[in-house]
Design a protein around this motif. Structure first.
Motif, short mmCIF file in Angstrom:
data_model
loop_
_atom_site.label_atom_id
_atom_site.label_comp_id
_atom_site.label_asym_id
_atom_site.label_seq_id
_atom_site.Cartn_x
_atom_site.Cartn_y
_atom_site.Cartn_z
N CYS A 100 0.79 -1.15 0.07
CA CYS A 100 -0.08 0.04 -0.04
C CYS A 100 0.93 1.27 0.12
N GLN A 101 2.08 1.21 0.06
CA GLN A 101 2.79 2.29 0.54
C GLN A 101 2.92 3.46 -0.58
N SER A 102 2.91 3.01 -1.88
CA SER A 102 3.01 4.10 -3.12
C SER A 102 1.77 4.96 -2.90
N GLY A 103 0.66 4.24 -2.59
CA GLY A 103 -0.67 5.06 -2.45
C GLY A 103 -0.61 5.81 -1.37
N MET A 104 0.11 5.35 -0.08
CA MET A 104 0.22 6.10 0.85
C MET A 104 1.11 7.46 0.66
N ILE A 105 1.92 7.16 0.25
CA ILE A 105 3.18 8.30 -0.12
C ILE A 105 2.27 9.37 -0.90
N MET A 106 1.76 8.80 -2.12
CA MET A 106 1.17 9.75 -2.80
C MET A 106 0.11 10.64 -2.14
N ALA A 107 -0.69 10.02 -1.28
CA ALA A 107 -1.74 10.76 -0.36
C ALA A 107 -0.94 11.44 0.60
N ALA A 108 0.29 11.18 1.14
CA ALA A 108 0.87 12.09 2.13
C ALA A 108 1.45 13.30 1.53
N THR A 109 1.88 13.03 0.13
CA THR A 109 2.67 14.10 -0.36
C THR A 109 1.38 14.96 -0.77
N ALA A 110 0.34 14.76 -1.21
CA ALA A 110 -0.73 15.76 -1.52
C ALA A 110 -1.09 16.66 -0.27
N LEU A 111 -1.09 15.90 1.02
CA LEU A 111 -1.71 16.51 2.34
C LEU A 111 -0.43 17.50 2.58
N LEU A 112 0.78 17.33 2.47
CA LEU A 112 1.87 18.20 2.53
C LEU A 112 1.87 19.35 1.84
N LYS A 113 1.34 19.25 0.47
CA LYS A 113 1.28 20.20 -0.43
C LYS A 113 0.36 21.30 0.05
N ALA A 114 -0.81 20.65 0.46
CA ALA A 114 -2.14 21.38 0.84
C ALA A 114 -1.85 22.15 2.28
N THR A 115 -1.31 21.13 3.29
CA THR A 115 -1.19 21.62 4.64
C THR A 115 0.22 21.21 5.02
N PRO A 116 1.26 22.33 4.58
CA PRO A 116 2.69 21.84 5.00
C PRO A 116 3.07 21.54 6.43
N LYS A 117 2.15 21.99 7.37
CA LYS A 117 2.50 21.53 8.97
C LYS A 117 1.11 21.08 9.36
N PRO A 118 0.95 19.85 9.12
CA PRO A 118 -0.30 19.29 9.57
C PRO A 118 -0.31 18.70 11.02
N THR A 119 -1.42 18.69 11.57
CA THR A 119 -1.61 18.18 12.93
C THR A 119 -1.99 16.63 12.67
N ASP A 120 -1.91 16.06 13.93
CA ASP A 120 -2.60 14.73 13.93
C ASP A 120 -3.94 14.40 13.40
N GLN A 121 -4.61 15.47 13.63
CA GLN A 121 -6.28 15.50 13.18
C GLN A 121 -6.01 15.65 11.57
N ASP A 122 -5.48 16.56 11.13
CA ASP A 122 -5.28 16.86 9.70
C ASP A 122 -4.68 15.46 8.91
N ILE A 123 -3.89 14.71 9.39
CA ILE A 123 -3.25 13.77 8.90
C ILE A 123 -4.35 12.63 8.98
N ASP A 124 -4.97 12.36 10.01
CA ASP A 124 -6.15 11.34 10.15
C ASP A 124 -7.20 11.46 9.31
N ALA A 125 -7.63 12.87 9.02
CA ALA A 125 -8.75 13.22 7.88
C ALA A 125 -8.07 13.11 6.62
N ALA A 126 -6.83 13.23 6.25
CA ALA A 126 -6.37 13.10 4.79
C ALA A 126 -5.84 11.72 4.55
#
Length: 149
Positions: A100-126
């Protein structure tokens, strides 16, 4: 024929326009880093970026991506240098089976682009991708590490 922009290169493909993008990427173009998981856009193994948005490619048709810029896991490193997310994944030993890791990395990359300093809640939601091995805590730690890098 459909011209696709994938990882900064144009690919002309001649397949049924209703073919899911996932199969075009894997079977027609040969980019096998994007994985098939569930086929119903629930697990996230097939996540790619379409115009910068994390998208589950198993439910996106080829015809709907004709004018889009698509990025796959193969396209996020820069001239052989891993992205901050990829490096954090390695540094923190996130993958277990790795499927699953390539999909996880792609989702995390998009999250950090939209939210450069995410909280745990931001991560859980994305991060709605499913990991059978349960690497969620390592994923969260790697996202925080990448945000700090």
């Amino acid at each position: 024929m459909v011209a696709l922009s994938i990882n900064g290169k144009t690919h002309d493909v001649t397949v049924d326009p209703s073919t899911p993008l996932l199969w075009v990427l894997r079977d027609t173009i040969g980019l096998t880093g994007t994985k098939y998981g569930c086929g119903i856009a629930q697990c996230g193994a097939c996540t790619v970026h379409i115009d910068g948005v994390a998208t589950r490619s198993c439910q996106v048709t080829l015809e709907s991506t004709a004018n889009a810029k698509i990025t796959t896991i193969e396209g996020i490193a820069d001239n052989g240098v891993l992205s901050k997310v990829q490096q954090a994944w390695l540094d923190l030993d996130v993958p277990q089976c790795g499927y699953c890791q390539s999909g996880m990395i792609m989702a995390a990359t998009a999250l950090l682009k939209a939210t450069p300093k995410p909280t745990d809640q931001d991560i859980d939601a994305a991060m709605t991708n499913i990991c059978r091995c349960g690497t969620y805590q390592q994923v969260r730690a790697a996202i925080h590490a990448a945000a700090k890098a």
